[in-house]
Structure formats: structure tokens, C-alpha cells
Motif scaffolding. Structure first.
Motif, mmCIF file in Angstrom:
data_model
loop_
_atom_site.group_PDB
_atom_site.id
_atom_site.type_symbol
_atom_site.label_atom_id
_atom_site.label_comp_id
_atom_site.label_asym_id
_atom_site.label_seq_id
_atom_site.Cartn_x
_atom_site.Cartn_y
_atom_site.Cartn_z
ATOM 1 N N ARG A 92 36.518 59.330 34.730
ATOM 2 C CA ARG A 92 37.924 59.266 33.986
ATOM 3 C C ARG A 92 38.666 60.059 34.764
ATOM 4 O O ARG A 92 38.509 61.224 34.968
ATOM 5 C CB ARG A 92 37.612 60.178 32.816
ATOM 6 N N TYR A 134 41.633 62.561 34.296
ATOM 7 C CA TYR A 134 42.504 63.323 33.092
ATOM 8 C C TYR A 134 44.084 63.472 33.828
ATOM 9 O O TYR A 134 44.685 63.927 32.990
ATOM 10 C CB TYR A 134 41.801 64.498 32.775
ATOM 11 N N ILE A 170 44.067 59.486 25.216
ATOM 12 C CA ILE A 170 42.599 59.477 25.164
ATOM 13 C C ILE A 170 41.850 59.415 23.877
ATOM 14 O O ILE A 170 42.399 59.867 22.913
ATOM 15 C CB ILE A 170 42.241 60.781 25.788
ATOM 16 N N GLU A 184 35.041 68.755 33.196
ATOM 17 C CA GLU A 184 35.840 67.746 32.299
ATOM 18 C C GLU A 184 36.406 68.440 31.143
ATOM 19 O O GLU A 184 37.497 68.120 30.570
ATOM 20 C CB GLU A 184 34.816 66.762 31.887
ATOM 21 N N PHE A 200 42.667 55.873 28.320
ATOM 22 C CA PHE A 200 41.304 55.434 28.240
ATOM 23 C C PHE A 200 40.606 55.742 26.940
ATOM 24 O O PHE A 200 41.237 56.716 26.357
ATOM 25 C CB PHE A 200 40.621 55.870 29.549
ATOM 26 N N HIS A 204 37.481 57.161 25.860
ATOM 27 C CA HIS A 204 36.173 57.806 26.599
ATOM 28 C C HIS A 204 34.931 57.007 26.244
ATOM 29 O O HIS A 204 34.666 56.605 25.352
ATOM 30 C CB HIS A 204 36.040 59.162 26.082
ATOM 31 N N ASN A 213 38.778 49.479 27.019
ATOM 32 C CA ASN A 213 39.366 49.898 28.304
ATOM 33 C C ASN A 213 39.535 48.580 29.338
ATOM 34 O O ASN A 213 40.819 48.747 30.123
ATOM 35 C CB ASN A 213 38.259 50.714 28.987
ATOM 36 N N LEU A 239 40.206 54.539 33.461
ATOM 37 C CA LEU A 239 38.769 54.648 34.137
ATOM 38 C C LEU A 239 38.680 54.626 35.598
ATOM 39 O O LEU A 239 39.524 53.825 36.246
ATOM 40 C CB LEU A 239 37.829 53.629 33.191
#
Lengths: 187, 331, 736
Positions: free
Chosen positions: C208, C210, C216, C231, C340, C342, C364, C376
Motif C-alpha cells: 500500500r 500511503y 483509504i 504502516e 485504495f 485496504h 481496487n 496498491l
């Protein structure tokens, strides 16, 4: 990392409650770094929970001793054990502390604790032993959310100076008149 | 971060006993000057009693310290912004004066055991120790009473200043608390004296007792009324004060210290003894009869005052520590 | 130097009504021995004097308090670890440690550490042990294992462990032994997510990004409490930067508190939400046509499958307003590709969780965020990365069926994942054959498997239970042989590669007592089992040297620097190819179809909670890891128990006030706990943090603290992914 070109820094914290996730890594790091006994804390996280389901909110505010500019603890200490350094740190001379705990009554933030084993009062020292070696306090270093900022307010290039220039900030219990050195920024 | 109670019963006892000693000294000092010698017995009794409660309290206090063996550090400095620093010097001075005052009021046989150098001027005089000169004793009584009286008042007030100087504890942070503790100190001192006088009264003539009791009961009644008229503005002002101060009143208005305050301090410590004393003084006030005194009433009313005084210190020390500055809601 | 964890001192001295004896006597009575005692690390701040930072050496190593394995720096003074800091060069820590990492000193110096090998001297669970030498213990274990192998076949030994750095050697042992029965925690955790991703993308877990994400969506993933250090840092930074974060969770977690939007979704209906998102995005033409055409297969089938899963339909299932669902779909699609959903992690919630994960994977894909900033990312996953391998002979052929039903009952579950709870159930049933031994390393199945009672019953069917661990947790408590492993701060483990860098775990201090590293234990045992050829290293350092041989760095250099950047950093497959049958992203999966399952995400209604019962939610707190950390004194102080969260309305209906004791009862058992009344949860749910209620008396700090969720959870297994469905357990709550 605090770096200063000026002879007398003024150390302050700038907290970003928005980024605090209440993981308490700072509390454990501090406890280990400073040998704080179980059952006592030099730092903590305030919780503000509001609302009714499903409109609820929780805000977390990291806190420790505010190392005030006008410290009530220093004022009331009968032996002069508590003193304030030029750079803003409020420290305790353990050799002069008799453990009367008057300072604990005087602190508006309840930041002090009594160390039963040694008979003296203790509290956050802004990790003075690390500061004097050029390192940030342990809690700042480990903060996962990045909500604890620390630095020299006398340095206009420091992170804390820039944050305070850019955001509105409040302190806790300003009415106590203690002049705390921890700022909480909002938008 | 919330605290547990750092100051506990040892501190309560210390404040209480300091107050009693201050009151004893003050009333003894007054008795020295008033009534042209009529109250000599009271003055003596007060002087003999005065040093002991505070010395016990100070011992308690030293024991309460985190490092008791280092209490002497208090006397290596004077932190003039610290009520506790000033207080430790003040109380030490008071104890010295009260002990000297006790000596000059000792009955002659005992007093003769105390010996001082005849003169301080030369070595031969310094080595010659003799009992106190009568004239010195009489003048000493007067001087020590005069000098010690304001110091006693200072001691009585200081216990309140100690608490009142703390903005972080809204329940304490009012100018009223110094006066309240002072009047309570005087009142408990008087009550203590009354109690002892009543207990040993059997061995003294009844006439001597009457005017003594009159003095003590009147003084105590006045002090109680003054205390009530301190508590009323205490509530008024706190409730109209900052939000933290007003909220702290809840500790005695429904909170955990409600019963000890209204029961222990107000009813037991003020209203009940006032009622008894009023009953005793009543005929005198109407200028018709004699003081309606009985030994039992005297013992009861003084015990009530003493208990109430203890509760006053207890409630204040504990409720104060339970009161905190409160965050403003709208943030 | 004193224990870094300082116990609270008794404070009776001041609390005691010291009136009885005068001050003088009181002063004479039992004063502290040293009036000048100082707290362990307190420094004398005499006016002007400031002391230095106090330690002798700094050792680079890796944390083991959870599976994120952050790099750390251990500060050692007088041969004791005095502080742990994050290694600024490790991408998982970036110089920071979470609370569990910081508390590592209390794990290292836990007074309840296992220090000597033990063999049971009384009934299982009686707490009676006989201390033995390593010789005797290892001989005993090897002998018993060989007996079982001779009598029942190697498959009668179960081997289980939870993800760790020495896993390769553990797998080496069991494969060399010849058993197919390998249990890991994966089916209790993320099978549905992994299998869904494998079928859709051909990899286990996409990365991922960020740093550029603008939007998200989390489906239950409590990133800010189930901390995955780096993360979690990235998420907080994204939120601070202004990214929009939507959290679906029946409970207002701290992640929900920081999110821009919290949806208190009905448990089990995440699938409906995502199907509605798919519907909105597809039928309003908000998807990335180009990407879908070029890089996916099965779009039309998905489109047909979500024809009727409108936001209105989903609103009836989820309790979330249709307008909200519609809006989120649009916002997400408009933010894409810098957006995205998650993939989440622990997805063992409902039997339909697999479908939910498929829907998320497809969500996604159709917005085309693959490989885009904020989307992603292809991920390399764990790999050897060019490290040397220890030579060994080929493994014996295994013909026995696996006890966990893979693949004969669960055809689509990868062998690597397995179905852990099935092993336990088949031990009980004796199907397809009776197991006789269980070898457990760094794992706590007595607590992690649902229905603790059943696990203990399964234990009773076994002749041999061996546990290797650092302290006597519940599983060790009921074992026959307990072998003490050195903690992560006291041992070497095989090297690991993260983001193209080799990191070392090395001892900061010598192991306490007779605890030894896993590398040593497995070799010793392996040799006694006649499998010495599979453990061709003399000691831990030799193992690492063999791993380092192909690289241009010595062990000493690596120990000093802590890491080594691989010269040709094996980047994950760049570009747009997926390890699926078609080579593209499989929105419709032929593999699923051929196995008789729906090829596209399909609505599967979750069970309704019966009248008067609650969904039992479990989750994470930042201070604990699953069932492992509760005896850590520093962490225990922060999170000592797990009260039951309940909404005020059902609480009032039961006459409960905050802090009341309650009975929580499921079909599997009941526990007593306290209730915590809060607005932060749906009225039809209750929540308890798992991992409490330990029964091992040897865990003196944690024993009896809180209540156990293992006693309450029922066992449900998804036939497709083998995933457990923990949230399908419903409970009754009554005032105690």
C-alpha cells in the motif's frame, strides 16, 4: 532533534493531538529510560471522549511535566530542591529534597510522583540527560504517531518554532498562571 | 493525571496540633494581661500545655517526610515564596518561645531546676549557674506573652496559608482558609484548655473556676460565631468563583466529604458546642443569673469543639487534594 | 544494576496511623536501609551538572513482540539491556518502537521466564515439574518422537508455530521428520485475505502506498491499535496530510476516531457494502476502462453479479444510509487511482469474509490503482533475497493426508496456510487418523484456537506434547515437556531480508539461565532424531556465516552495522503482470469456479444474532500482542484486563452500571468479567480484547487477569479459504 546555535535555548514541547493514537509507547519508553517505578508515571495521555452513538469522538492529548516558566512547584519548595534552569527545564536536586510533597500539591497538572524507594519526589526531566547529550527526549523519539514535537523555541528554524508560527495553539490550565511549556496545536 | 492522597492523617494531625498549641499560647497570653491577675491559673495552665501538641505534630510531620533524617535541610535556607519554608522557621521560633514561656510559668519548685548562667559577660559568671531570678520570670512572662502572641497567631494562620496558597487545589485556594484555620486554632486551643481545666477542676476552689470558665466559654462562643461567619462567605465566594472552584464545593455538597463536613465540622464542631455555650451563657446575657456551668457540660462542649476542629483539618486536607482544576468544556 | 522494571514500593509507612509511638520511636523503627537510595536511573541534577547518557554498548537487532519485526537498538550497560530504541535505518521502525517494543526489557527480565528444561511431574496442568538437563530433556523428546514415528508414522506428530524468523528451520525439522502436519496461526487470522488475493492478484498481500493516497477505506482493520509500526506511522501521516479515511467497524476504535468518517456497520455485512460500492462504480461508469480492459479478466461477470447490489439494497443489510454508500463510492472512484481499499489483515470474522476480501480486491482493481502512487503496489513478500542456503539432503516423501484437511477437504487453501483449527478438531475426532504428538514452538494454541475447552480435550488424546517458549504460557502449562528458548534479545536467528536489506537479530546480552536459541534446540533435537544432515551448521554464528557467504560482508561487520544493503536489490516484479493462470487480474476466478465455488463475489448472508444476544467482537489494543504479552509487567500495567464494552441502552435494560460484574455466555462456555459502558459501540454488539484470562499459574502477573475469549469462541471454518469466523459467535450477557 534539538539543535541550537544560541547559547540559551528555551526547550518546549509542541503536541499534535490529532496525531496521537494513545498507543502509550511514550509512557513505556519514559518508564524504561528513566527508571520510573511501576505505579507511577512521568508522562501520560489525556482522553477526551464526547458524544452519543453514532456521533462520538475521542481526542488524545499527550502530556508530561510542563516545565513551566513560572513554576508553582519551585515557588513552594521549602528547601529549594526544585529549581528552574536557564533553558527552561525545571529540575529536582535530589540531595535537597526531603519528600514533603508540597510541590505535588502545587502542581496544577499533577505531574509529580513520590518515589517511595528513595523518599524524594520525581517527575519528567525532559530527559535532561539526553538533551545534554544532544538527543531528544525518549518519548519524542519513539512516538509512533509523530505527535510529540520538541525543540528550542529560541531558534526560529526549529520545528517547534515553525509549528507554532503556523498553527493556533493552546496550553492547559492557563488560568493557573504557571506558564507551561507544552503547547497543543489545533488547526 | 489523577493523584492519590499524598498528604494523609499525619499532616491532618500536624495542622491540628499546631493549631491547638497556637490557641493555647494565645489564650494564655491573653490571660496573662487580662483581669489583673485573675486568670493567672489559666495563664499558667495554658503555658504548661502549649508546647506539647505542636511538638507532637512536628514529630508526626518529620515522620511523614520522604526523607525524615534530612528535615534539617529546611533550616539551611529561607525560601520566602514558600509558605512551608516560612512556616518551618516560624514554627521553630514559636516552639522555642513556647518552651521558654513554659519555663517562666513553671511552679517555683520545678522552675528552680532550670538554671542559667548568672551573667553572660565574663567566663566566671558563665560557669556559675543559678535558678531564674523572680523579677526576670515576671518580666519574662509579660515579654514572652507579648512577643509570642502575634507569633502564635501567625502559626494559627500559617496552617491555612499553607493550603490557601495553592491554585492547583481549588477547594483550598481561597483567602478564607487562613482565617478559618486561625479561628479554629484559637477555638480548639481554648477548648483544650477548658477541657483540662474542667478535668483537674476538682482540686481547685469553685470560685476561681467560675470566672475562668466565663472567660473561656465566652471567648470560645465568640470564636465559633466568627468561624460560622467565615464559612458562609467561603461558600458564597467559592460558588461564585471560577468553575473549578465552584465545582470543588461539590465535594462537601453531596460529594464524599459531605458527611464529615456537615456532621463533623458544622454540627459537632460548631453548632452543638455553640448551643451548649449559649445555654451556659444565657442567664448572664440576660443579666439575671449566673453562668449555668457544669463540669460535664464543660467537658462535653470542649470535646465537641476539639473533634470538630479535627474534622475541619481532615475535610480540608482531603477534599482539597480531591479538588482539581477542571478543563473548560468548549474546546 | 537493578531490574529496569521497578516494582511499586509498599507505602504503608505513611498510610499507617502512626500515632501509637512518638516520633522519636518512629524514627528509630524500621527506617529504610539507605536514606540515600536512588531510583535505578535517576540522575543527580545538581545545579549545573548534567550526567551523560548511560550505556556501554549499542547492539542492533530485531524486535519480536509482534510479527512486524522492527529493527531496534538495544542499549546495554553492565551486561543488562537498559533501553530499547527503534533502529532509524530499519524500514519497519524508522527509529520508533511501539509500546510493546519499548516494553521488551520487561519481557527479557520477566521473573516468570523459563530458565531450565522441565518435564511434567504430575498431571497435565497441575503445575508440577521436574527440572532436567538439556541432555535429558532432548533425549526424552527425541526418544518419544521416534517411538511415535515408529508406531504410528511420522504424520502422527503435529508441528505448529506462529510466524517467526526461524520458521525455515522449524519447517526443516518437520519436513525432515516426514510429517505433513504443520499448523500455523494463519487460518485464525488472514486466510480469507491471502486466498482472495492469491486468486485475484496471484500474490498474498499487495503493498500500500500511503504517501500519495488521498482516500483509504478500512474494513475493520484497526491500524492505529493493531499497530504495524511503519504502516501505522504512514497512516497517521496521511491523515495529518489531509487524506480521507473511511473506517467500517461496528466499534468506534481509535482508528475510527482518527478517520474522517466512521461507519458503524452491522457485523458480517461488510460484503454488502463493498458489493454496493462495486455496483455504484460499475454502473455509473466510474471505473478505469483502460485498466480493466487491458489487465483484468471477468469484468462482465462481476458486473452481472452486482447488478442488484445497489446502495439501497446494501442499506437494508448494513444499516448505513444508501446516500452515504453512494457518496463514498463516488469519492473513492474520483480519488482513484490515488485511493485504495485496504486488503486488511485479520479477516477471520465471518464465513463470508472471503467474499468480502474478493470484493475488496476487485474494488481496487477496477479503479486501476495497481502500481499507482497512492494505490496498491506489487509486493515482493518475504524472500531469501540472495542469502546463502544451508546444504541439506532432500526431504522424505510424505504420503499421509494432512490432518487439517488440505487439500482433501479444503481444495483451495494453500499448503502454506493450512487450516489450524481443523487439526485440533481432527485430533479430537481421530480422523483421518489419530495424532499422537504435538510439537509447539513460539505459539499458544490453547488460547489462540477457539473453544479452549476443546483444545484441552484434544490434548488429552495425545501422548506427547512438547512446547518451546520463553515463559510458561497456557500451552506450556499443559505440556509434557517445556524447553526454554532464549528471548529475542539473547539469541541469533536466521537473517531476514526487508526492502532489499539484510537485517540481523543478534544477542544483546547472554541468555539467562539455561535458555538457548531455537537454532541450537532444533539442531540438537534434529541430531537425536537422526536428522543431523538437515542441520549442517555448528552453531548459530556458523549458520549466519553460511547465509552471508554469497554476500560481500562478514558476520562481524553485519553485527556492527546492523544491516546490509543487497547489491542488486531484488525489486518486486515491476510492471503489470500477475502470477495468475491468465496472467491478469482475475475478477472472475476460474479456479474458484472449477472448485465449485462462486467465481465472483457473491452475497452470503451472515447469521443474525438471536434475540437478546450480542455479536462478540474482538480486536486489538496497542499494548498487547494476541496472547503473548500479558505477563509483561510494563504492558500489564497499561492494559491489565479486558472489560466488556457495551452500549448504554442494552446495559440499562440489564440493570448494569459501569464496572458491574457480568456473565458472558456462548454455546462454548461462559466467563465472568466487568462491563464497560460506552457510546463507542453498536447496541447489538459487545467487545472484549482477546488474550486475557490466562490459566497458567506460572504467569504470576497475568494469571487470572481479565477473561478469556478462547473460552467463548465457537469454531466455524470457511470451506473456501479455511478461515476461522470468530465474530460469528454470539453471546448472552447477564448481570452477575
Amino acid at each position: 532533534m534539538p539543535a541550537t546555535n544560541r547559547p540559551t535555548p528555551r526547550w518546549v514541547f509542541v503536541m499534535e493531538p490529532k496525531r496521537c493514537i494513545d498507543c502509550e509507547a511514550c509512557m513505556i519508553a519514559c518508564t524504561v529510560e528513566n527508571g520510573v517505578p511501576l505505579g507511577h508515571h512521568r508522562n501520560w495521555i489525556g482522553h477526551q471522549e464526547k458524544g452519543v452513538f453514532p456521533h462520538v469522538s475521542v481526542l488524545f492529548t499527550p502530556e508530561n511535566c510542563h516545565h513551566c516558566t513560572n513554576p508553582p512547584c519551585e515557588r513552594v519548595c521549602p528547601t529549594g530542591a526544585t529549581y528552574r534552569r536557564e533553558d527552561g527545564l525545571v529540575l529536582i536536586d535530589y540531595d535537597r529534597c526531603i519528600g514533603c510533597r508540597y510541590c505535588m500539591q502545587a502542581c496544577p497538572y499533577d505531574a509529580r510522583y513520590f518515589d517511595e524507594e528513595s523518599g524524594v519526589v520525581d517527575k519528567c526531566t525532559f530527559c535532561v540527560h539526553r538533551l545534554d547529550a544532544g538527543l531528544p527526549p525518549a518519548c519524542v523519539e519513539t512516538c509512533v504517531g509523530g505527535s510529540r514535537h520538541f525543540g528550542d523555541l529560541n531558534d526560529p528554524e526549529s520545528e517547534v518554532s515553525k509549528l507554532l508560527a503556523r498553527h493556533r495553539a493552546y496550553t492547559i490550565y492557563p488560568e493557573a498562571g504557571s506558564g507551561p511549556a507544552i503547547y497543543y496545536i489545533t488547526e | 493525571m489523577t493523584q492519590q492522597m499524598e498528604w494523609g492523617l499525619l499532616v491532618v494531625i500536624y495542622l491540628y496540633t499546631a493549631g491547638i498549641s497556637a490557641g493555647l499560647f494565645a489564650i494564655s497570653g491573653l490571660a496573662t494581661y487580662l483581669g489583673g491577675g485573675r486568670y493567672r491559673r489559666l495563664a499558667r495552665l495554658g503555658a504548661l500545655l502549649a508546647p506539647w501538641p505542636i511538638m507532637l505534630g512536628l514529630a508526626m510531620l518529620v515522620f511523614d517526610l520522604g526523607r525524615p533524617l534530612y528535615f534539617w535541610l529546611l533550616f539551611t535556607t529561607l525560601q520566602y515564596t514558600s509558605p512551608m519554608s516560612i512556616g518551618s522557621w516560624l514554627l521553630t521560633l514559636f516552639v522555642v518561645i513556647a518552651l521558654a514561656y513554659l519555663v517562666v510559668w513553671l511552679p517555683q519548685p520545678l522552675r528552680n531546676l532550670v538554671r542559667l548562667p548568672a551573667a553572660w559577660s565574663d567566663l566566671t559568671a558563665l560557669r556559675r549557674w543559678q535558678p531564674l531570678d523572680e523579677r526576670l520570670v515576671r518580666r519574662g512572662r509579660g515579654i514572652l506573652a507579648a512577643v509570642g502572641f502575634p507569633i502564635a497567631l501567625g502559626v494559627g494562620m500559617y496552617t491555612g496559608v499553607l493550603l490557601g496558597a495553592i491554585p492547583a487545589r481549588p477547594f483550598w485556594n481561597t483567602p478564607m482558609v487562613a482565617q478559618l484555620f486561625l479561628f479554629s486554632a484559637l477555638s480548639t486551643g481554648v477548648a483544650f484548655l477548658l477541657l483540662v481545666a474542667a478535668l483537674i477542676g476538682r482540686w481547685v476552689d469553685r470560685e476561681a473556676l467560675r470566672h475562668e470558665r466565663h472567660l473561656l466559654i465566652s471567648v470560645d462562643a465568640v470564636l465559633i460565631v466568627l468561624e460560622i461567619f467565615l464559612i458562609i462567605p467561603f461558600f458564597l465566594h467559592q460558588s461564585l468563583n471560577t468553575w473549578s472552584a465552584a465545582a470543588s464545593l461539590q465535594l462537601v455538597l453531596g460529594g464524599p466529604y459531605t458527611a464529615p463536613f456537615w456532621g463533623g465540622v458544622i454540627v459537632v464542631g460548631l453548632l452543638a458546642p455553640l448551643a451548649i455555650e449559649g445555654y451556659e451563657l444565657f442567664p448572664l446575657i440576660l443579666k439575671e443569673g449566673a453562668l449555668k456551668y457544669s463540669r460535664l457540660l464543660g467537658i462535653i462542649s470542649s470535646l465537641l469543639v476539639l473533634v470538630g476542629g479535627f474534622f475541619l483539618r481532615y475535610v480540608f486536607v482531603y477534599a482539597g487534594q480531591a479538588s482539581h482544576l477542571l478543563p473548560v468544556i468548549a474546546r | 544494576m537493578a531490574d529496569p522494571v521497578r516494582k511499586a514500593q509498599s507505602i504503608s509507612r505513611r498510610r499507617f496511623l502512626g500515632l501509637a509511638v512518638g516520633a522519636a520511636a518512629a524514627l528509630a523503627l524500621g527506617r529504610r536501609a539507605t536514606a540515600d537510595a536512588r531510583p535505578a536511573a535517576v540522575f543527580r541534577a545538581r545545579r549545573g551538572e548534567a550526567p551523560p547518557v548511560v550505556f556501554d554498548r549499542a547492539v542492533y537487532s530485531l524486535c519480536e513482540q509482534c510479527v512486524w519485526r522492527c529493527g531496534l537498538v538495544a542499549k546495554v550497560k553492565d551486561d543488562r539491556v537498559v533501553k530499547l530504541d527503534g533502529n532509524p535505518y530499519h524500514p519497519h521502525s524508522n527509529g520508533m518502537l511501539c509500546p510493546r517494543g519499548q516494553a521488551g526489557v520487561a519481557t527479557l527480565y520477566d521473573p516468570d521466564r523459563l530458565l531450565y528444561p522441565l518435564i511434567r511431574a504430575g498431571e497435565r496442568g497441575s503445575g508440577q515439574w521436574r527440572r532436567v538437563t538439556w541432555e535429558e530433556a532432548l533425549d526424552y523428546v527425541a526418544q518419544r518422537m521416534l517411538e511415535i514415528k515408529a508406531q504410528y508414522g511420522p504424520e502422527a506428530m503435529i508441528f505448529s508455530t506462529t510466524h517467526n524468523l526461524i520458521q525455515t528451520q522449524f519447517e526443516n525439522l518437520l519436513k525432515a521428520f516426514g510429517s505433513p502436519n504443520y499448523g500455523t496461526q494463519r487460518s485464525l487470522c488472514f486466510n480469507s485475505m491471502i486466498v482472495a488475493n492469491l486468486l485475484t492478484y496471484g500474490l498474498e498481500e499487495p503493498g500500500r502506498d500511503y504517501s500519495a493516497a488521498q482516500y483509504i477505506i478500512y474494513t475493520g482493520r484497526n491500524m492505529l491499535e493493531a499497530i504495524s509500526n511503519s504502516e501505522t506511522q504512514a497512516l497517521v501521516a496521511a491523515i495529518a496530510r489531509g487524506a480521507k479515511v473511511v473506517v467500517l467497524d461496528p466499534r468506534f476504535t481509535k482508528s475510527a476516531a482518527k478517520a474522517t468518517e466512521w461507519l458503524p456497520i452491522k457485523p458480517g455485512t461488510d460484503l454488502a457494502f463493498h458489493l454496493a460500492l462495486l455496483h455504484e462504480i460499475i454502473y455509473n461508469d466510474l471505473y478505469d476502462h483502460d485498466f480493466v480492459e487491458r489487465f483484468t479478466v471477468g469484468f462482465e461477470e462481476v458486473k452481472e453479479a452486482v447488478r442488484d447490489t445497489t446502495p439501497e439494497w446494501a442499506a437494508t443489510k448494513t444499516g448505513i444510509e444508501a446516500a452515504t454508500i453512494r457518496r463514498i463510492a463516488r469519492e473513492f472512484a474520483l480519488a482513484a487511482p490515488h485511493a485504495f481499499a485496504h486488503p486488511n489483515w485479520r479477516t477471520s470474522n465471518f464465513l463470508n469474509s472471503f467474499q468480502t476480501e474478493r470484493a475488496i480486491a476487485i474494488l481496487n482493481a477496477i479503479v486501476g490503482n495497481w502500481g499507482q502512487p497512492g494505490g496498491l503496489q506489487p509486493a515482493a513478500g518475504e524472500e531469501a533475497g540472495g542469502l546463502g542456503a544451508i546444504p541439506q539432503p532432500p526431504y522424505p516423501r510424505v504420503t499421509a493426508l494432512r490432518l487439517d484437511g488440505v487439500p482433501w477437504k479444503y481444495p483451495l487453501v494453500p499448503l502454506k496456510l493450512g487450516v489450524f483449527q481443523e487439526i485440533r478438531d481432527n485430533v479430537l475426532r481421530g480422523e483421518p487418523y489419530q495424532a499422537h504428538g504435538w510439537f509447539i514452538y513460539r505459539q499458544n494454541p490453547v488460547n489462540s484456537l477457539p473453544e479452549r475447552r476443546k483444545t484441552l480435550e484434544a490434548f488429552s488424546k495425545l501422548d506427547l506434547i512438547v512446547t518451546i517458549d520463553i515463559s510458561m504460557n497456557d500451552t506450556a502449562w499443559f505440556s509434557d515437556v517445556v524447553l526454554p528458548e532464549a528471548t529475542y534479545l539473547e539469541r541469533y536467528d536466521p537473517l531476514t531480508v526487508v526492502d532489499g536489506m539484510v537485517f540481523i537479530r543478534q544477542p544483546a546480552v547472554a541468555p539467562q539461565g539455561e535458555s538457548r536459541s531455537g537454532l541450537w534446540i532444533f539442531k540438537q533435537l534434529g541430531e537425536r532424531l537422526g536428522l543431523g544432515d538437515y542441520f549442517q551448521y555448528t552453531d548459530e554464528e556458523d549458520y549466519l556465516r553460511q547465509q552471508l557467504k554469497p554476500l560481500g560482508i562478514t558476520l562481524e561487520e553485519l553485527k556492527q552495522r546492523g544491516f546490509y544493503r543487497l547489491p542488486d536489490a531484488h525489486a518486486a516484479s515491476e510492471g503489470l503482470s500477475w502470477n495468475t493462470a491468465s496472467g491478469k487480474i482475475e475478477l472472475a476466478s476460474e479456479v474458484l469456479r472449477n472448485a465449485g465455488f462462486p467465481a465472483v463475489p457473491t452475497w452470503q448472508a451472515p447469521p443474525e444474532a438471536p434475540e437478546g444476544q450480542f455479536y462478540l467482537l474482538t480486536g486489538k489494543v496497542a499494548q498487547h500482542t494476541q496472547f503473548a504479552t500479558h505477563n509483561n509487567r510494563l504492558l500489564h500495567e497499561r492494559a491489565p484486563d479486558n472489560p466488556l464494552w457495551m452500549h448504554p441502552e442494552p446495559a440499562a435494560a440489564r440493570g448494569l452500571v459501569d464496572g458491574d460484574e457480568v456473565w458472558v455466555e456462548s454455546a462454548a462456555g461462559r466467563v465472568k468479567t466487568r462491563v464497560h459502558i460506552t457510546q463507542r459501540i453498536r447496541p447489538d454488539c459487545v467487545y472484549m480484547t482477546p488474550g486475557f484470562g490466562h490459566v497458567s499459574k506460572a504467569w504470576r502477573t497475568a494469571y487470572g487477569a481479565g477473561a478469556s475469549d478462547s473460552d467463548l469462541h465457537l469454531t466455524f471454518t470457511d470451506p473456501i479459504s479455511g478461515s476461522q469466523a470468530l465474530t460469528q459467535t454470539t453471546v448472552k450477557v447477564t448481570k452477575a
